[in-house]
Enzyme design. Sequence first.
Site, PDB file in Angstrom:
ATOM      1  N   LYS A 115      21.521 -39.482 -25.411  1.00 63.10           N
ATOM      2  CA  LYS A 115      21.705 -38.191 -26.102  1.00 63.10           C
ATOM      3  C   LYS A 115      22.435 -37.228 -25.196  1.00 63.10           C
ATOM      4  CE  LYS A 115      19.716 -35.144 -24.568  1.00 63.10           C
ATOM      5  NZ  LYS A 115      18.947 -34.150 -23.803  1.00 63.10           N
TER       6      LYS A 115
ATOM      7  N   ASP B  18      12.282 -35.017 -27.288  1.00 63.88           N
ATOM      8  CA  ASP B  18      13.573 -35.474 -27.827  1.00 63.88           C
ATOM      9  C   ASP B  18      13.422 -36.667 -28.764  1.00 63.88           C
ATOM     10  OD1 ASP B  18      15.017 -33.599 -26.386  1.00 63.88           O
ATOM     11  OD2 ASP B  18      15.429 -34.959 -24.710  1.00 63.88           O
TER      12      ASP B  18
HETATM   13  O1  C5P Z   1       8.597 -33.624 -24.054  1.00 60.04           O
HETATM   14  P1  C5P Z   1       9.004 -34.221 -22.766  1.00 60.04           P
HETATM   15  O2  C5P Z   1       7.867 -34.957 -22.093  1.00 60.04           O
HETATM   16  O3  C5P Z   1      10.247 -35.050 -22.818  1.00 60.04           O
HETATM   17  O4  C5P Z   1       9.358 -32.997 -21.820  1.00 60.04           O
HETATM   18  C1  C5P Z   1       9.391 -33.095 -20.412  1.00 60.04           C
HETATM   19  C2  C5P Z   1       9.079 -31.726 -19.842  1.00 60.04           C
HETATM   20  O5  C5P Z   1      10.121 -30.807 -20.174  1.00 60.04           O
HETATM   21  C3  C5P Z   1       7.821 -31.108 -20.409  1.00 60.04           C
HETATM   22  O6  C5P Z   1       6.710 -31.473 -19.647  1.00 60.04           O
HETATM   23  C4  C5P Z   1       8.102 -29.637 -20.321  1.00 60.04           C
HETATM   24  O7  C5P Z   1       7.842 -29.185 -19.009  1.00 60.04           O
HETATM   25  C5  C5P Z   1       9.607 -29.528 -20.513  1.00 60.04           C
HETATM   26  N1  C5P Z   1       9.983 -29.196 -21.890  1.00 60.04           N
HETATM   27  C6  C5P Z   1       9.768 -27.905 -22.361  1.00 60.04           C
HETATM   28  N2  C5P Z   1      10.122 -27.585 -23.646  1.00 60.04           N
HETATM   29  C7  C5P Z   1      10.715 -28.489 -24.448  1.00 60.04           C
HETATM   30  C8  C5P Z   1      10.958 -29.797 -23.984  1.00 60.04           C
HETATM   31  C9  C5P Z   1      10.582 -30.121 -22.701  1.00 60.04           C
HETATM   32  O8  C5P Z   1       9.240 -27.055 -21.641  1.00 60.04           O
HETATM   33  N3  C5P Z   1      11.065 -28.154 -25.685  1.00 60.04           N
END
Ligand code: C5P
Length: 282
Positions: free
Chosen positions: A9, A132
């Site tokens: 992505k 994502d």
């Molecule tokens: O959701 P994911 O585990 O991929 O996200 C990794 C980190 O990125 C999360 O722990 C968070 O700190 C940050 N994040 C965020 N807001 C989002 C996506 C990700 O703060 N919309």
Amino acid sequence: MLEINAFAKINLSLQVTAKRPDGYHDLVSVMQTVSLADTLRLRPSREIAFRCSDRDLDTRENLVVRAAELLKQRFRVDEGCDAHLIKRIPVAAGLAGGSSDAAATLRGLSRLWDLHADLRELCDVAQEVGSDVPFLLEGGTALVTGRGETVLPLQTPLRQWYVLTKPPFSVSTARVFGATTSSDWADGEESRALFASLRRGEPVHLGVNSLQPVLFRLHPAARRCYEDVCSVIARPAMVSGSGPTVIALCASRADGEVAADELRKKGYWTAVAHSQEQGESI
Ligand code: C5P
């Protein structure tokens, strides 16, 4: 055996609009899948077994295992699967490789296990695996809002080549989001305007990325990579997601390869990729 592509992505635009009470951030982003892909092979099996071409990722912590276990639980499935992941997307690069592997797992297993799950049901599981992952279930081009769970697809596929350039270090997404302050936040209008222009059929261009200045503050080498890309490709470039991969538009594959060769000589990992629809129904 099922063989599924897990496409990388890129963010054509990404604006952070606020910090949420749950610690995540609200976004307005135009996301795009590109042809650079991992391959996931799934076979029926009793237990959930997993192996990966990248030894560092060959663990039970891998998002493929997490996605498979969550789906199995949610749909009360008795079977397991034998999952083999062949990695090509660089890790912790801003290209959502792990999230795409998880999305491919959900798509593949819903077929292998004959779940007849609709997109909404898969989206619920996807959200739990990562922000994502809901977008990556369908891929293509979409306006993504909320934490990442609200996905508005663009109906007409885009046709565009990109050069992806990554410096030789990885970045923690959590650290970059964690370092944003209210001065990095925006109302999301530029991302919405970009999506609206793509809907009108206007040429692809890059919007803005709220995380780019944050990344440059944390990792000055990421700025140097960005500047090198700008000097080699005389077109706008931008960091994808939390970085450090830098994306730039190019007119054709041949043009992209010339630029990529030059950037590789400077010590960067590069790939030339085109915009990509998922091409597989759920
Ligand atoms: O959701 P994911 O585990 O991929 O996200 C990794 C980190 O990125 C999360 O722990 C968070 O700190 C940050 N994040 C965020 N807001 C989002 C996506 C990700 O703060 N919309």
